[in-house]
Design an enzyme around this catalytic site. Sequence first.
Site, PDB file in Angstrom:
ATOM      1  N   ALA A 143       0.869  -1.174   0.000  1.00  0.00           N
ATOM      2  CA  ALA A 143       0.000   0.000   0.000  1.00  0.00           C
ATOM      3  C   ALA A 143       0.904   1.221   0.000  1.00  0.00           C
ATOM      4  O   ALA A 143       2.065   1.139   0.420  1.00  0.00           O
ATOM      5  CB  ALA A 143      -0.876  -0.011   1.246  1.00  0.00           C
ATOM      6  N   GLY A 177       0.522  -4.968   0.848  1.00  0.00           N
ATOM      7  CA  GLY A 177      -0.650  -5.011  -0.034  1.00  0.00           C
ATOM      8  C   GLY A 177      -0.380  -5.714  -1.356  1.00  0.00           C
ATOM      9  O   GLY A 177      -1.313  -6.213  -1.996  1.00  0.00           O
ATOM     10  N   GLU A 188      -0.765  -9.268  -0.543  1.00  0.00           N
ATOM     11  CA  GLU A 188      -2.199  -9.447  -0.265  1.00  0.00           C
ATOM     12  C   GLU A 188      -3.005  -9.465  -1.564  1.00  0.00           C
ATOM     13  O   GLU A 188      -3.959 -10.229  -1.695  1.00  0.00           O
ATOM     14  CB  GLU A 188      -2.677  -8.346   0.687  1.00  0.00           C
ATOM     15  CG  GLU A 188      -2.103  -8.541   2.096  1.00  0.00           C
ATOM     16  CD  GLU A 188      -2.381  -7.379   3.026  1.00  0.00           C
ATOM     17  OE1 GLU A 188      -1.998  -6.231   2.696  1.00  0.00           O
ATOM     18  OE2 GLU A 188      -2.990  -7.601   4.085  1.00  0.00           O
ATOM     19  N   GLU A 226       4.546  -5.131   7.343  1.00  0.00           N
ATOM     20  CA  GLU A 226       3.766  -4.095   8.021  1.00  0.00           C
ATOM     21  C   GLU A 226       4.138  -3.847   9.482  1.00  0.00           C
ATOM     22  O   GLU A 226       4.126  -2.703   9.942  1.00  0.00           O
ATOM     23  CB  GLU A 226       2.255  -4.411   7.948  1.00  0.00           C
ATOM     24  CG  GLU A 226       1.639  -4.167   6.577  1.00  0.00           C
ATOM     25  CD  GLU A 226       1.667  -5.385   5.667  1.00  0.00           C
ATOM     26  OE1 GLU A 226       2.491  -6.299   5.910  1.00  0.00           O
ATOM     27  OE2 GLU A 226       0.871  -5.427   4.725  1.00  0.00           O
TER      28      GLU A 226
HETATM   29  N1  COA Z   1       4.638   3.065  -0.589  1.00  0.00           N
HETATM   30  C1  COA Z   1       5.040   4.220  -1.142  1.00  0.00           C
HETATM   31  N2  COA Z   1       6.169   4.339  -1.852  1.00  0.00           N
HETATM   32  C2  COA Z   1       6.924   3.246  -2.021  1.00  0.00           C
HETATM   33  C3  COA Z   1       6.566   2.005  -1.455  1.00  0.00           C
HETATM   34  C4  COA Z   1       5.357   1.939  -0.724  1.00  0.00           C
HETATM   35  N3  COA Z   1       4.907   0.797  -0.191  1.00  0.00           N
HETATM   36  N4  COA Z   1       7.521   1.099  -1.758  1.00  0.00           N
HETATM   37  C5  COA Z   1       8.450   1.755  -2.488  1.00  0.00           C
HETATM   38  N5  COA Z   1       8.083   3.030  -2.649  1.00  0.00           N
HETATM   39  C6  COA Z   1       8.797   4.099  -3.374  1.00  0.00           C
HETATM   40  C7  COA Z   1       9.990   4.627  -2.566  1.00  0.00           C
HETATM   41  O1  COA Z   1       9.546   5.556  -1.614  1.00  0.00           O
HETATM   42  C8  COA Z   1      10.795   5.223  -3.683  1.00  0.00           C
HETATM   43  O2  COA Z   1      10.205   6.437  -4.090  1.00  0.00           O
HETATM   44  P1  COA Z   1      11.064   7.819  -4.141  1.00  0.00           P
HETATM   45  O3  COA Z   1      12.111   7.551  -5.170  1.00  0.00           O
HETATM   46  O4  COA Z   1      10.032   8.815  -4.561  1.00  0.00           O
HETATM   47  O5  COA Z   1      11.623   8.011  -2.777  1.00  0.00           O
HETATM   48  C9  COA Z   1      10.612   4.253  -4.833  1.00  0.00           C
HETATM   49  O6  COA Z   1       9.390   3.555  -4.550  1.00  0.00           O
HETATM   50  C10 COA Z   1      11.715   3.223  -4.973  1.00  0.00           C
HETATM   51  O7  COA Z   1      11.847   2.539  -3.742  1.00  0.00           O
HETATM   52  P2  COA Z   1      13.231   2.408  -2.936  1.00  0.00           P
HETATM   53  O8  COA Z   1      12.889   2.196  -1.498  1.00  0.00           O
HETATM   54  O9  COA Z   1      14.129   3.536  -3.271  1.00  0.00           O
HETATM   55  O10 COA Z   1      13.821   1.089  -3.575  1.00  0.00           O
HETATM   56  P3  COA Z   1      14.837   0.078  -2.894  1.00  0.00           P
HETATM   57  O11 COA Z   1      15.303  -0.835  -3.981  1.00  0.00           O
HETATM   58  O12 COA Z   1      15.860   0.788  -2.103  1.00  0.00           O
HETATM   59  O13 COA Z   1      13.932  -0.793  -1.863  1.00  0.00           O
HETATM   60  C11 COA Z   1      11.982  -1.997  -1.143  1.00  0.00           C
HETATM   61  C12 COA Z   1      12.907  -1.608  -2.329  1.00  0.00           C
HETATM   62  C13 COA Z   1      10.805  -2.742  -1.735  1.00  0.00           C
HETATM   63  C14 COA Z   1      12.740  -2.928  -0.202  1.00  0.00           C
HETATM   64  C15 COA Z   1      11.542  -0.723  -0.410  1.00  0.00           C
HETATM   65  O14 COA Z   1      11.014   0.183  -1.363  1.00  0.00           O
HETATM   66  C16 COA Z   1      10.509  -0.943   0.645  1.00  0.00           C
HETATM   67  O15 COA Z   1      10.805  -1.426   1.719  1.00  0.00           O
HETATM   68  N6  COA Z   1       9.229  -0.565   0.365  1.00  0.00           N
HETATM   69  C17 COA Z   1       8.166  -0.617   1.315  1.00  0.00           C
HETATM   70  C18 COA Z   1       7.676  -2.044   1.509  1.00  0.00           C
HETATM   71  C19 COA Z   1       6.595  -2.093   2.556  1.00  0.00           C
HETATM   72  O16 COA Z   1       6.830  -1.853   3.725  1.00  0.00           O
HETATM   73  N7  COA Z   1       5.397  -2.435   2.111  1.00  0.00           N
HETATM   74  C20 COA Z   1       4.261  -2.556   2.983  1.00  0.00           C
HETATM   75  C21 COA Z   1       3.452  -1.306   2.989  1.00  0.00           C
HETATM   76  S1  COA Z   1       2.082  -1.431   4.052  1.00  0.00           S
END
Ligand code: COA
Length: 262
Positions: free
Chosen positions: A66, A112, A115, A135
Site C-alpha cells: 500500500a 498489499g 495481499e 507491516e
Molecule cells: N509506498 C510508497 N512508496 C513506495 C513504497 C510503498 N509501499 N515502496 C516503495 N516506494 C517508493 C519509494 O519511496 C521510492 O520512491 P522515491 O524515489 O520517490 O523516494 C521508490 O518507490 C523506490 O523505492 P526504494 O525504497 O528507493 O527502492 P529500494 O530498492 O531501495 O527498496 C523496497 C525496495 C521494496 C525494499 C523498499 O522500497 C521498501 O521497503 N518498500 C516498502 C515495503 C513495505 O513496507 N510495504 C508494505 C506497505 S504497508
Amino acid sequence: MSYTNLLVADDGAIRVITINRPDQLNALNRDTINELDGALTEAEADKNVRVIIITGSGIKAFVAGADIKEFAHFSVEEGKALSADGHKKLFTHVERLNKPVIAAVNGFALGGGLELAMSCHFRVASETAKLGLPEVGLGVIPGYGGTQRLAQLVGKGKAMEMILLGSTGMIPATEALQWGLVNHVVPAEQLLSTTLELAGKIARNSPTALGAAIRAVNAGYEPGTNGMQREIEEFGKCFGTADFKEGTMAFMEKRKADFTGS
Ligand code: COA
C-alpha cells in the site's frame, strides 16, 4: 475506459492488467485501487474476457505494498476506512470475481502487493520475486486480508512467522513455491508467456463452470457458509446451463467442446 495507473491489454480471451507506477514500485494508492476496481468490473462484464492476469510494470516490483506516503498521517478512523474500502474494492472483489484471476508476480510482492497476489485465484512468480508482509515494522498489521489469506494458503504457523518477522520475513520465490504460496516459479523472461499459456488453457473451459468452481472453492473459506452445501447447489445449477449441454454433447460426439459462444 482509460486509466492513469494501469495498462490494460487483451491477448485473445485473456485480459492483462498491469499496475503501472514503476517509479513507486507499483505501490497501491487510492487512485490505483479505484482504477483496479473499475478495470475488474469492466473485465467481468466483457463476454470476450475469460481469464484475467494481474501483474506489475518494470522488472523490480509486482506491488511493493500500500502507498505508505499516502496513509502516513491517517487517524484511527481513516485507517479503518482505508482497510475496509480496499477489501471491498480490490481484494474481496478479485477473490469473488466470477472469472479466474491469476497473479503474475514479477518482483517484490510486499504488504498489499502480497495481499493482492493472495486474493488472486492462484499465483505464478518469476525467479526474482520476493514475497513478504513487512507491516509490523511500520507499526501496523496487514490490513488487506493478509492475516487471513496467508494462514489459509500456508498454515497458521508459517503465516505467523512471516507476519511477525516483518521485513526480515521476506522469502524468495523458490521458498514461496515450497510453502505453496505460489504455484509456479519461472525465469523472469518467461513469466508472462507461462502465465498466458496457463490462462489460455483455462479459457477453453466453460465460463459458467469456472465461475461456479470459484464460488464453491471460496465458500469453504467463508465463515458461516457450508462449503459442501454450496458445492451441491453450484453443481446442480450447472445442469441448467447451455455450457453443460455443449460440454456433455461434445464428449458423446467425440469432439472438443466449444464454449466460444457462451
Ligand atoms: N509506498 C510508497 N512508496 C513506495 C513504497 C510503498 N509501499 N515502496 C516503495 N516506494 C517508493 C519509494 O519511496 C521510492 O520512491 P522515491 O524515489 O520517490 O523516494 C521508490 O518507490 C523506490 O523505492 P526504494 O525504497 O528507493 O527502492 P529500494 O530498492 O531501495 O527498496 C523496497 C525496495 C521494496 C525494499 C523498499 O522500497 C521498501 O521497503 N518498500 C516498502 C515495503 C513495505 O513496507 N510495504 C508494505 C506497505 S504497508
